[in-house]
Scaffold this motif. Structure first.
Motif, short mmCIF file in Angstrom:
data_model
loop_
_atom_site.label_atom_id
_atom_site.label_comp_id
_atom_site.label_asym_id
_atom_site.label_seq_id
_atom_site.Cartn_x
_atom_site.Cartn_y
_atom_site.Cartn_z
N ARG B 6 15.18 -7.72 17.79
CA ARG B 6 15.14 -6.25 17.67
C ARG B 6 13.79 -5.72 18.11
NH1 ARG B 6 18.05 -6.87 12.69
NH2 ARG B 6 16.12 -6.82 11.51
N LYS B 7 12.73 -6.50 17.80
CA LYS B 7 11.39 -6.07 18.18
C LYS B 7 11.28 -6.02 19.70
CE LYS B 7 6.56 -7.26 17.30
NZ LYS B 7 5.67 -8.28 16.76
N GLU B 9 13.70 -5.63 21.83
CA GLU B 9 14.51 -4.53 22.35
C GLU B 9 13.77 -3.21 22.21
OE1 GLU B 9 18.10 -4.90 20.09
OE2 GLU B 9 18.82 -6.61 21.28
N ARG B 10 13.09 -3.05 21.05
CA ARG B 10 12.37 -1.80 20.82
C ARG B 10 11.22 -1.66 21.82
NH1 ARG B 10 11.62 -2.36 15.63
NH2 ARG B 10 9.51 -3.13 15.79
N ALA B 12 11.03 -2.91 24.76
CA ALA B 12 11.59 -2.62 26.08
C ALA B 12 11.93 -1.13 26.19
CB ALA B 12 12.82 -3.47 26.34
N ARG B 13 12.51 -0.58 25.11
CA ARG B 13 12.86 0.85 25.15
C ARG B 13 11.59 1.70 25.25
NH1 ARG B 13 16.59 -0.53 21.15
NH2 ARG B 13 15.18 0.18 19.51
N ASP B 14 10.55 1.31 24.46
CA ASP B 14 9.29 2.08 24.51
C ASP B 14 8.67 2.01 25.91
OD1 ASP B 14 8.14 1.24 21.11
OD2 ASP B 14 9.61 2.70 21.89
N GLU B 16 10.20 1.48 28.72
CA GLU B 16 11.01 2.27 29.65
C GLU B 16 10.68 3.76 29.53
OE1 GLU B 16 15.12 1.25 29.40
OE2 GLU B 16 15.71 2.88 30.73
N ALA B 17 10.55 4.19 28.26
CA ALA B 17 10.23 5.61 28.03
C ALA B 17 8.87 5.96 28.61
CB ALA B 17 10.28 5.90 26.54
N HIS B 20 9.15 6.17 32.39
CA HIS B 20 9.79 7.42 32.82
C HIS B 20 8.82 8.59 32.72
CE1 HIS B 20 13.76 6.18 33.84
NE2 HIS B 20 13.95 5.53 32.69
N PRO B 38 15.04 -1.85 37.63
CA PRO B 38 14.83 -1.69 36.19
C PRO B 38 13.67 -2.55 35.67
CG PRO B 38 17.18 -1.92 36.64
CD PRO B 38 16.45 -2.19 37.94
N VAL B 42 10.32 -1.37 33.45
CA VAL B 42 9.87 -1.94 32.16
C VAL B 42 8.47 -2.51 32.28
CG1 VAL B 42 10.31 -3.76 30.45
CG2 VAL B 42 12.21 -2.39 31.34
#
Lengths: 126, 376
Positions: B6-7, B9-10, B12-14, B16-17, B20, B38, B42
């Motif tokens: 989960r860490k 994944e989080r 990776a999302r941060d 990506e944000a 962007h 992609p 990242v």
């Protein structure tokens, strides 16, 4: 407002102590508090059996009408003895009149027994 | 495992944000930011986050260095002010003493002030003149009990006939003690900060001595470390009580060990009763007669315990010693401690050591009210 008083007196009570080689088996003064106990009970107080406080003396727990008092007798010499009396009722506003009445009863008991002499220290009620 | 996932994944999302946001900023600034896959997004985002973290860490380190520099500067300025210097020095000593007391353990006989006084007497060459040969500080230390009592008595005789030998013995111990305990025995530190530290450390040693001196009574570390030095005790010291005017039998009785089975002095008096809404009875016996409430130092003579009791309990005046003979604090000319002294000297060592004043506060309302005696 005073919670404790210290009374001094001379004593002609017989020495009722019991000793062995190590020291006192019974500290002196039980006979003195027995007299005080009898006098207070005659005046309507509930009084505990004498409480052995060893070298500090003998104590009594006293109550009447939900008010609590305490006293301790310390014997040192025939001309140096102490009676401490305390108002032990837990209250934010202790009732001085009740304590004054207790002290007046105590004073009368001491005054009625010739073995107590040179009694001093009772406060003058307000 | 799942947490790690989960860490990741989080993160990776941060990342990506962040990428962007960077892409949007680049477009607005007219910059060409090539992120073709992609994975590029990242990776670029992760780098942005890493750079931000590095900048933050550097800023924190810089702030810490700046704060320390400011503190040192303030300390140096304080050192230049006599008023601030004096106050800070006193504070260092008080804090050091408390730290030393807490560090030293549970046993003390007569409190910090008395133990520090004894330490001073031990290193004072005029103490023999002031106190006399029987009460000279090094001689007091060797007075002991049981078969050690005879050695102690012999040592006392030797000391009286050959004081220099006792001085030599005491000095070999006292020399180091003096350096550890006496601020005048070591040179002042070159900086104010260093001086504060020196006072703190000496005060800590003085504080710890309070426990070491007391622990001599029970053969503690102080006694074990020093050859030939026994208890700080008047057990067996009949002479003291003879000098106080007692009969020989009375003096012998006062010089005996205060029995462990006797009740000692209660910090919160036994007569204290709970309010009616809590049952109105006495305090729980486990507390009332426990180590946090009963002052009954081990190894103390009866006479010394009575003296201590008199000083800390305004409702203790004296007692019978033997049939026909009494002990009176008034006749001995003893002075009682004031309210603060009673709080310190009257509170049992475990209470002092562990509650560090909280116990004194808790007992204050009951303890100090004993002072309110009516005057006739």
């Amino acid at each position: 407002m005073s919670r404790y008083v210290k009374i001094e007196f001379h004593s002609a009570f017989a020495d009722d102590s019991v000793e062995d080689d190590a020291g006192f088996v019974q500290w002196p003064g039980r006979n003195v508090v027995e007299v005080l106990k009898a006098g207070l009970e005659a005046r309507g107080y509930e009084v505990s059996d004498p409480i052995d406080a060893q070298e500090s003396g003998w104590e009594l727990d006293i109550s009447r009408n939900k008010k609590r008092f305490w006293l301790k007798v310390s014997l040192i010499a025939s001309d140096e003895n102490y009676l401490n009396a305390g108002h032990m009722t837990w209250s934010l506003w202790p009732d001085q009149k009740v304590f004054d009445a207790f002290l007046a009863d105590l004073k009368a008991i001491l005054g009625a027994d010739g073995r107590f002499s040179r009694v001093s220290g009772f406060p003058t009620p307000a | 495992m799942r947490r790690q996932q989960r860490k990741a994944e989080r993160l990776a999302r941060d990342a990506e944000a962040a990428a962007h946001e960077a892409y949007g900023n680049a477009i607005r600034a007219g910059q060409d930011l090539k992120l073709e896959s992609p994975g590029d997004v990242v990776r670029h985002g992760a780098q942005i986050l890493q750079d931000a973290e590095t900048r933050t860490r550097k800023a924190i380190a810089r702030s810490t260095r700046d704060a320390k520099a400011l503190a040192n500067e303030a300390l140096a300025r304080a050192g230049q002010s006599p008023v601030l210097r004096s106050a800070a020095g006193d504070a260092a000593k008080v804090v050091g003493n408390v730290a030393g007391v807490l560090r030293g353990g549970a046993h003390t006989v007569e409190g910090l002030a008395d133990a520090a006084l004894f330490a001073q007497r031990l290193t004072d060459p005029l103490d023999l003149v002031r106190s006399g040969p029987a009460e000279w500080a090094p001689v007091q230390l060797v007075r002991g009990a049981a078969n050690l009592e005879r050695r102690g008595a012999d040592y006392v005789k030797k000391g009286i006939s050959d004081p220099q030998s006792v001085v030599t013995d005491a000095r070999s111990v006292a020399g180091q003690w003096r350096r550890d305990l006496d601020p005048s025995a070591t040179p002042p530190a070159p900086t104010f900060k260093g001086e504060l530290q020196r006072n703190f450390e000496i005060a800590q040693n003085q504080g710890e001595l309070a426990f070491d001196v007391g622990s001599l009574l029970v053969g503690g570390p102080g006694a074990k470390a020093v050859t030939g030095l026994e208890r700080l005790s008047n057990v067996g010291n009949v002479e003291k009580y003879l000098a106080q005017g007692f009969s020989h039998k009375g003096a012998e009785h006062l010089a005996t060990l205060y029995p462990a089975s006797n009740m000692g002095s209660h910090f919160i008096p036994r007569r204290t009763r709970l309010p009616d809404f809590l049952g109105g009875g006495p305090l729980p016996k486990s507390f009332s007669d426990g180590v946090f409430n009963v002052l009954k130092p081990e190894g103390m003579s009866r006479g010394d315990l009575y003296e201590l009791h008199y000083k800390v309990d305004p409702q203790f005046y004296g007692t019978k010693v033997i049939r026909g003979e009494g002990w009176s604090g008034k006749r001995l000319g003893l002075e009682r401690h004031g309210p603060l002294g009673r709080l310190w000297h009257g509170s049992p060592p475990p209470l002092k050591a562990r509650a560090a004043g909280l116990g004194a506060s808790a007992g204050t309302a009951i303890y100090l009210s004993d002072d309110q005696e009516a005057r006739p």
